[in-house]
Design a protein around this motif. Structure first.
Motif, short mmCIF file in Angstrom:
data_model
loop_
_atom_site.label_atom_id
_atom_site.label_comp_id
_atom_site.label_asym_id
_atom_site.label_seq_id
_atom_site.Cartn_x
_atom_site.Cartn_y
_atom_site.Cartn_z
N ARG A 168 0.87 -1.28 0.00
CA ARG A 168 0.10 0.17 0.06
C ARG A 168 0.86 1.15 0.07
N ALA A 169 0.36 2.36 -0.36
CA ALA A 169 1.03 3.63 -0.47
C ALA A 169 -0.08 4.83 -0.50
N LEU A 170 0.33 5.52 0.68
CA LEU A 170 -0.71 6.68 0.86
C LEU A 170 -0.34 7.73 -0.13
N ILE A 171 -1.37 8.30 -0.65
CA ILE A 171 -1.01 9.40 -1.71
C ILE A 171 -1.99 10.35 -1.39
N PRO A 172 -1.50 11.75 -1.52
CA PRO A 172 -2.70 12.90 -1.51
C PRO A 172 -3.03 13.01 -3.00
N VAL A 173 -4.36 13.04 -3.21
CA VAL A 173 -4.91 13.36 -4.45
C VAL A 173 -6.05 14.53 -4.41
N ASP A 174 -6.57 14.88 -5.52
CA ASP A 174 -7.42 15.80 -5.56
C ASP A 174 -8.58 14.98 -5.89
N LEU A 175 -9.73 14.96 -5.34
CA LEU A 175 -10.79 14.10 -5.33
C LEU A 175 -12.36 14.91 -5.64
N SER A 176 -12.90 14.35 -6.74
CA SER A 176 -13.98 14.92 -6.91
C SER A 176 -15.27 14.06 -7.03
N THR A 177 -16.32 14.33 -6.70
CA THR A 177 -17.52 13.20 -6.88
C THR A 177 -18.61 14.09 -7.64
N GLY A 178 -18.02 15.05 -8.49
CA GLY A 178 -18.95 16.02 -9.44
C GLY A 178 -18.81 17.25 -9.08
N GLY A 179 -18.45 17.98 -7.97
CA GLY A 179 -18.07 19.44 -7.87
C GLY A 179 -16.59 19.50 -8.07
N VAL A 241 -16.31 8.75 -9.45
CA VAL A 241 -15.40 9.62 -8.70
C VAL A 241 -14.39 9.99 -9.48
N LEU A 242 -13.95 11.25 -9.56
CA LEU A 242 -12.67 11.76 -10.11
C LEU A 242 -11.42 11.84 -9.62
N VAL A 243 -10.55 11.09 -9.65
CA VAL A 243 -9.37 11.07 -8.90
C VAL A 243 -8.25 11.43 -9.74
N ASN A 244 -7.80 12.97 -9.39
CA ASN A 244 -6.78 13.61 -10.11
C ASN A 244 -7.38 13.68 -11.73
N ARG A 245 -8.62 13.86 -11.74
CA ARG A 245 -9.68 13.94 -12.93
C ARG A 245 -9.53 12.62 -13.61
N SER A 552 2.03 31.12 2.14
CA SER A 552 2.39 30.13 0.88
C SER A 552 1.36 29.38 0.77
N PHE A 553 1.33 28.52 -0.52
CA PHE A 553 0.35 27.72 -0.93
C PHE A 553 0.76 26.84 -2.03
N SER A 554 0.22 25.67 -2.11
CA SER A 554 0.71 24.80 -3.34
C SER A 554 -0.28 24.36 -4.10
N ILE A 555 0.03 24.24 -5.38
CA ILE A 555 -0.66 23.47 -6.38
C ILE A 555 0.09 22.32 -7.15
N GLU A 556 -0.94 21.36 -7.54
CA GLU A 556 -0.66 20.12 -8.24
C GLU A 556 -1.18 19.92 -9.53
N ALA A 557 -0.73 20.96 -10.38
CA ALA A 557 -1.49 20.90 -11.70
C ALA A 557 -1.63 19.74 -12.28
N VAL A 558 -0.51 18.86 -12.25
CA VAL A 558 -0.58 17.76 -13.21
C VAL A 558 -1.79 16.66 -12.49
N ARG A 559 -2.27 16.97 -11.13
CA ARG A 559 -3.22 16.04 -10.65
C ARG A 559 -4.51 16.41 -11.27
N ASP A 560 -4.61 17.86 -11.64
CA ASP A 560 -5.88 18.29 -12.11
C ASP A 560 -5.96 18.15 -13.72
#
Lengths: 907, 113
Positions: A168-179, A241-245, A552-560
């Protein structure tokens, strides 16, 4: 048990007995009347024969409830009433124990959840973590205990040892259920994860054994996620669901109790490893690559298989695999020494009944330390209550002597005293349990990681209750020991002979208790001072860059859903917009965020007079030229990056930011000191990685002052590259804003939304907040041990004051005589102070070894202060001594004001 | 002597109660009367100690009790023997017999000397 059940139906029993006896009585009277007696005479005779109904009832009650239970109940009632009569005593005692038990329970709640609690899976005791011990040649992506996916598959085939092995590996993702997509945590898993753990679905199905072998765009969502994001909808199965689009189909909901295998981070969903290529910004060939380490591997031992046998048994297979690896295509060229280290590697199995957690790794020591501190505090509270009870016992001397004279046994009186202390402990403990959830909630806020707030629970569960009641029982017995012991030594005749108010009963014991309190309090005070010094030293050191007015803030464009080059342009556009915004004074971009606990790192080769390999990993980052200026980091030698360094991928040929990609670097002062001591660093060439075929690609163009990367504590060597040469379409923006940082949040958000309205911003914080957050563990230790030590100090001062006032009252006559015979008031003061000093000094003497032991325990948590720092100990001893003398001053003053005539007349 | 009756030996009251109840279920007053009759007023029984004994035997599970209409028409608490009470009675009778036998032997010996 019978007596107890009888107790609860005592009303009915009483009624029946009364009916039964009345029947007997009435029958006897009528029989006697029939034999010729008059009504009065018959009644008299019957009463005589029965010898008193009340006495029969008493005897029968003893049979129903046993003598013991009845006595305890009477004792409880008696205790309760006598507590109500002495409210100040009761409140003090109950409060002491409430604080003690509440604090211990609260800390134990975290100890239990973070460190002890086994996973809610089938037979968790058979789970083991499988880790590579030695040099695991390759690249890592993640935190600890990393292995490659193919090795996990190989291990799963070792059926003579394992029922199954999953990864297993824990990964931060951008998650969408529609919104709009939101940041969330996903667990990438091998298909056998759920079957091997023995976790089933609450709805639909979970992933099955082979679900990760072929592309399979599915996901299992967590019960919490299903409840909060889908409102518990029954038709969730089949939704997307959309995981990193990337769209995945929900096939089920995991069992409600199961929250992943990391107590610190609860995944919202589980994704088969086959999908990792689609959803993650990792190498496309990570799944097959034996040199790409990114998963943690856990296994379930076969029934009856021991960890040792499995570990020994696996080595032959593992050694053979290492040999095979060397011959595989794509194995990097390494030095013979490194090859030796690689071949000397072994597999290490460790028990993992509570899963794998980096939070546990990080917090284990601070939590155990705090637990030890609260246990000491609880011990102090016990001593305090003991002292209070002894004081009360001497006030109750006459009552107790009278009871003894009336025939109560010593054991009976001792039991009464024990019931007293158990009752106080129970009331205090229940109040403590009531405040514990509040305390736990406050504690969770102290924990370093932002995401864990939803992973830990503040509520009371059965394990916690068990702990709390065990603590109550032990506390009650311990606080009762001294009074019981004292009462056992009491002799009836001497008690009665002594006049009320002249007995010295219990004073010596109370002095011993106060001495012990001083010793324990001193230990806690020294501990708190050490933690406070460490925290101060860390705060004074600071991160080495400007934090005020910084956001400061971060963005992960490729995830989106952006491709690499598009993502790069997004970063570029946000950077430009920030610079043009009136709210922002200056801004910069870094490829990796600072102060998160992690870093981009690699071994390096330095081409000085000769080729040097770095001793360990060097921390790396890529930044825009404005970075140093914005962050207030000095370029102490050489130059900053310029436009030539920062040639963007579009107009220069550097579209592949691999090892050869960087032409220039700025290294930290500590890097220069370590690897280039004495030499002029400028112009020296370095390269990422080690080995014979590393090329001297990168030139050192500047030297920067040292600053913190992973955390404030750490002073590591760093090498920074120019940002735009990298293709990485993600970044952390650092902006120096006008006005308060908080007021700029809205306009910063607007800037990003202008570029892309759906792009999530993560880690959106002021830098002050991040510095604070990165010192959370230290702050928790310092704040809590500080408050606990103040409590401890107060408790022992109250004890000291109590004993000394008591002593002065009891010795009034003696002091009066001394004064009458010509002693000065000063000598009377000295008489009292001498007593107090003896207690304080012996307490300190006893405390020193405790301090030494405590210092050893906490050494690794300290920063720039020795565990037996003489200054800290001296200050603590002086403070304690001074406070102790203050507590004695009033009783001593009273002693000096004794009026000899009155004192003698009072006799 | 004002009282020709002697007090009941310690521990025998339980046995006597079990014996009486073994014949038929009885209430407390009945048992008291039966005791008087059986012992032909030789053994003096303190009626006050009868009820604690009954409740003790009930708690031990040797007796069970039930409220029933008595001969006078009023409800009374009737005690009867349980199976384990029956076993206990047998055991006590047996040990009583052995004890008295042994005591008698000692007496006889002294008489012979």
């Amino acid at each position: 048990m019978r007596p107890l059940t009888n107790w609860f139906r005592r009303k009915k029993l009483e009624r029946d007995l009364s009916r039964e006896l009345h029947y007997h009585f009435d029958r006897r009277i009528s029989d006697l009347e029939r034999s010729g007696l008059s009504a009065t005479e018959a009644r008299r005779q019957a009463t005589l024969e029965l010898r008193g109904v009340a006495q029969i009832q008493e005897e029968v009650r003893d049979i129903w409830f046993t003598r013991w239970l009845r006595d305890v109940v009477y004792d409880l009632r008696f205790s309760f009433r006598s507590f109500l009569r002495t409210p100040s005593f009761t409140v003090t005692a109950v409060l002491s124990l409430m604080l003690g038990i509440g604090a211990t329970t609260a800390i134990y709640s975290l100890v239990d959840q973070v460190l002890l609690h086994a996973l809610p899976v089938r037979q968790p005791e058979r789970l083991v973590l499988i880790d590579w011990k030695g040099d695991e040649v390759g690249t890592g992506f993640g935190s600890w205990n990393l292995m490659s996916y193919p090795i996990c598959r190989d291990l799963d085939r070792q059926k003579q040892f394992f029922e199954g092995v999953f990864c297993r590996a824990l990964i931060p993702v951008d998650l969408s259920t529609g919104g709009d997509p939101r940041p969330a945590t996903a667990e990438i898993i091998s298909g056998n994860y759920f079957p091997v753990l023995g976790v089933g679905p609450a709805l639909g199905q979970v992933l099955a054994n082979d679900d990760d072998h072929v592309p399979n765009p599915v996901a299992v969502v967590s019960y919490d996620f299903w409840q909060t994001q889908f409102g518990g909808a029954s038709d969730v199965v089949g939704r997307k669901v959309l995981v990193n689009r990337h769209p995945l189909t929900v096939i089920g909901v995991a069992a409600p109790t199961f929250r992943g295998i990391d107590v610190g981070e609860v995944p919202s969903l589980w994704i088969p490893a086959s999908e990792s290529i689609e959803v993650l910004p990792i190498d496309a060939n990570s799944l097959d690559n034996r040199r790409s380490h990114w998963v943690q591997v856990l296994g379930r031992l076969n029934e009856g298989m021991t960890l040792q046998r499995a570990q020994v048994g696996l080595q032959p297979w593992f050694k053979a695999m290492l040999q095979d690896d060397l011959g595989r295509a794509g194995f990097p060229v390494i030095t013979p020494e490194r090859r030796q280290r690689f071949l000397a590697s072994s597999l290490q199995l460790t028990p993992a009944p509570n899963g794998h957690s980096s939070l546990r790794r990080q917090m284990a020591q601070p939590l155990w330390i705090l637990f030890a501190v609260t246990v000491v505090l609880l011990g102090l509270a016990c001593l305090n209550v003991s002292g209070l009870f002894l004081a009360r016992a001497s006030a109750r001397e006459r009552e107790i002597a009278t009871r003894l004279a009336l025939g109560a046994s010593g054991g009976r009186l001792g039991r009464q005293l024990l019931v007293d202390s158990l009752l106080v402990a129970f009331i205090g403990g229940v109040l403590g349990i009531a405040i514990a959830p509040l305390a736990v909630r406050a504690l969770i806020a102290f924990l370093p990681n932002g995401t864990i707030t939803n992973a830990l629970q503040a509520g009371i569960n059965s394990r916690l209750l068990l702990f709390a009641f065990a603590a109550i029982a032990i506390t009650g017995i311990l606080s009762g020991l001294a009074p019981v012991w004292q009462s056992a030594r009491r002799s009836l005749t001497s008690s009665l002979r002594e006049r009320g108010g002249t007995s010295f009963g219990g004073v010596r014991l109370r002095k011993i208790i106060v001495t012990a309190q001083v010793a324990l309090a001193l230990t806690l005070v020294v501990g708190a001072a050490l933690f406070a010094r460490s925290l101060n030293a860390l705060m004074a050191k600071g991160p080495g860059f400007i934090t005020s007015s910084m956001v400061s803030f971060s963005i992960e464009a490729v995830r989106d859903g952006y491709s690499s080059s598009e993502g790069q342009r997004v970063v570029d556009r946000i950077d430009k917009a920030l610079r043009e915004s009136p709210t922002v004074q200056t801004s910069a971009v870094a490829r990796f965020a600072l102060l998160t606990g992690g870093s981009w790192n690699s071994e390096m080769t330095i081409f000085a007079d000769r080729k040097i390999d770095s001793d360990g990993d060097v921390n790396l980052n890529a930044v825009t030229p404005r970075f140093f200026d914005t962050m207030g980091i000095k370029i102490v030698a050489g130059r900053n990056f310029n436009d030539q360094d920062v040639s963007t991928p579009d107009n220069a040929g550097f579209s592949t930011p691999d090892n050869a990609g960087y032409r220039s670097a700025i290294v930290s002062e500590s890097f220069v000191k370590r690897y280039l001591g004495g030499r002029d660093p400028l112009g020296v060439r370095i390269s990422q990685g080690t080995g014979p075929n590393v090329k001297p690609t990168t030139e050192i163009v500047g030297v920067m002052s040292d600053f913190s990367y992973r955390g404030i504590r750490e002073d590591s060597e760093q090498a920074y590259f120019p940002f735009y040469e990298s293709e990485h379409p993600a970044g952390t923006f650092y902006a120096k804003v006008r006005g308060t940082p908080e007021s700029s949040f809205a306009s910063l958000r607007a800037i990003v939304r202008d570029v892309d309205p759906t792009l999530p911003m993560t880690n959106f914080h002021t830098l002050d907040e991040q510095v604070n957050r990165s010192l959370n563990a230290e702050r928790m230790l310092s704040t809590l041990s500080g408050s606990f030590s103040i409590l401890a100090l107060l408790l022992s001062l109250v004890g000291l004051y109590g004993v000394m006032s008591f002593v002065v009252t009891r010795r009034t006559r003696e002091i009066g005589i001394r004064l009458a015979l010509g002693a000065t008031p000063r000598s009377a003061i000295w008489l009292v102070l001498r007593d107090a000093l003896a207690m304080i000094l012996s307490g300190i003497a006893i405390g020193l070894p405790f301090i030494w032991a405590f210092g050893r325990l906490v050494q690794s948590q300290l920063y720039q202060v020795k565990p037996w720092d003489p200054a800290v100990i001296t200050v603590a001893v002086l403070a304690l001594g001074l406070a102790g003398l203050c507590a004695t001053l009033f009783p001593a003053y009273r002693a000096s004001r004794v009026n000899p005539t009155e004192a003698l007349r009072a006799e | 002597m004002t009282s020709p009756r002697f007090p009941i030996p310690q521990g025998t009251l339980d046995m006597l109660i079990l014996q009486i109840v073994s014949l038929e279920p009885a209430h407390g007053y009945g048992i008291a009367q039966r005791l008087e009759q059986i012992s032909r007023s030789i053994v003096q029984i303190n009626q006050g100690s009868l009820y604690p004994a009954l409740h003790r035997l009930e708690l031990k599970g040797w007796l069970k009790a039930k409220w029933k209409q008595s001969e006078t028409g009023r409800e009374a608490k009737f005690y009867s023997l349980t199976p384990s009470g029956r076993m206990q009675l047998a055991a006590e009778k047996d040990s009583w017999a052995r004890l008295t036998g042994a005591v008698q032997l000692i007496f006889d010996e002294r008489g012979g000397a």
